[in-house]
Write a protein that holds these residues in place. Sequence first.
Motif, mmCIF file in Angstrom:
data_model
loop_
_atom_site.group_PDB
_atom_site.id
_atom_site.type_symbol
_atom_site.label_atom_id
_atom_site.label_comp_id
_atom_site.label_asym_id
_atom_site.label_seq_id
_atom_site.Cartn_x
_atom_site.Cartn_y
_atom_site.Cartn_z
ATOM 1 N N ASP A 16 50.009 45.260 24.954
ATOM 2 C CA ASP A 16 48.788 44.459 25.168
ATOM 3 C C ASP A 16 47.530 45.017 24.485
ATOM 4 O O ASP A 16 46.438 44.980 25.076
ATOM 5 N N PHE A 21 40.540 42.509 25.386
ATOM 6 C CA PHE A 21 40.136 43.705 26.134
ATOM 7 C C PHE A 21 38.894 44.374 25.557
ATOM 8 O O PHE A 21 38.431 45.376 26.091
ATOM 9 N N GLU A 22 38.356 43.814 24.489
ATOM 10 C CA GLU A 22 37.076 44.290 23.965
ATOM 11 C C GLU A 22 35.911 43.570 24.642
ATOM 12 O O GLU A 22 34.752 43.910 24.436
ATOM 13 N N TRP A 26 36.003 42.255 31.411
ATOM 14 C CA TRP A 26 36.829 43.175 32.183
ATOM 15 C C TRP A 26 36.023 44.263 32.881
ATOM 16 O O TRP A 26 36.548 44.951 33.741
ATOM 17 N N ARG A 29 35.194 50.471 31.218
ATOM 18 C CA ARG A 29 36.483 51.092 30.921
ATOM 19 C C ARG A 29 36.363 52.607 30.851
ATOM 20 O O ARG A 29 35.262 53.161 30.828
ATOM 21 N N LEU A 66 43.192 35.971 27.534
ATOM 22 C CA LEU A 66 44.485 36.387 26.983
ATOM 23 C C LEU A 66 45.442 35.214 26.781
ATOM 24 O O LEU A 66 46.586 35.400 26.381
ATOM 25 N N ILE A 123 47.348 48.968 26.894
ATOM 26 C CA ILE A 123 46.346 48.542 27.871
ATOM 27 C C ILE A 123 47.044 47.681 28.928
ATOM 28 O O ILE A 123 47.839 46.817 28.556
ATOM 29 N N GLN A 124 46.809 47.856 30.176
ATOM 30 C CA GLN A 124 45.970 48.812 30.875
ATOM 31 C C GLN A 124 46.825 49.891 31.524
ATOM 32 O O GLN A 124 47.937 49.618 31.950
ATOM 33 N N THR A 152 41.948 51.823 31.019
ATOM 34 C CA THR A 152 41.875 50.777 32.034
ATOM 35 C C THR A 152 40.417 50.508 32.382
ATOM 36 O O THR A 152 39.505 51.030 31.734
ATOM 37 N N PHE A 153 40.207 49.703 33.409
ATOM 38 C CA PHE A 153 38.869 49.277 33.806
ATOM 39 C C PHE A 153 38.646 49.561 35.287
ATOM 40 O O PHE A 153 39.607 49.652 36.066
#
Length: 197
Positions: A16, A21-22, A26, A29, A66, A123-124, A152-153
């Motif tokens: 992933d 994820f940028e 979310w 991070r 996603l 990720i994640q 991760t976040f």
Amino acid sequence: MSDIHIEHNAALIVIDVQKAFEDAYWGRRDNPAAEENIAALIREWGARRRPVVVVRHDSRTPGSPLAPGQPGNELKDLVGEALGPDQEHLLVTKSVNSAFYGEPNLHEWLSDREIGQIVIVGIQTNMCNETTARMGGNLGYRVLYPIDAMHTFDAIGPDGEVVTAEELTRATAANLHHGGFAQVVRTADLVNAMATG
């Protein structure tokens, strides 16, 4: 760290590493060096012509960044750049946490090639990576988990309290180590082990 043995056909599972994820969607991070370490390991595997599996999450949740067709569904540029134009790899698409529940069937692909060791990055840390590592351990794979080649976040617990990304990463490392699901390592340790192995 204990001694690391990397088998000649160990597969690198890149989970992933997608543009969504940028997004600030979310939240905060951890591990800003994650992408650099992921790319380093992809290049290392490519240089030795070892098997690479790239996993993409195709969300079925309406409005998810996603979801297929959304710009965030695309892999981050670093994946293609690190793979290079000639590196063969398997693309697995999934809509749940475990890469073992995707298309094509990852377990069958690994078994057909008599691959017994996997290295998980991406990720994640505490979501799809940890789920895949746990399932891989249950299926009998020898799992290496370079904890600094992922991120991760922050997350909100049931009591409304924020659990930081760093705390979640430490918990994942402890879960996998203590539970015997995986050997938790660092990127530099894997690179050194490949250079001397």
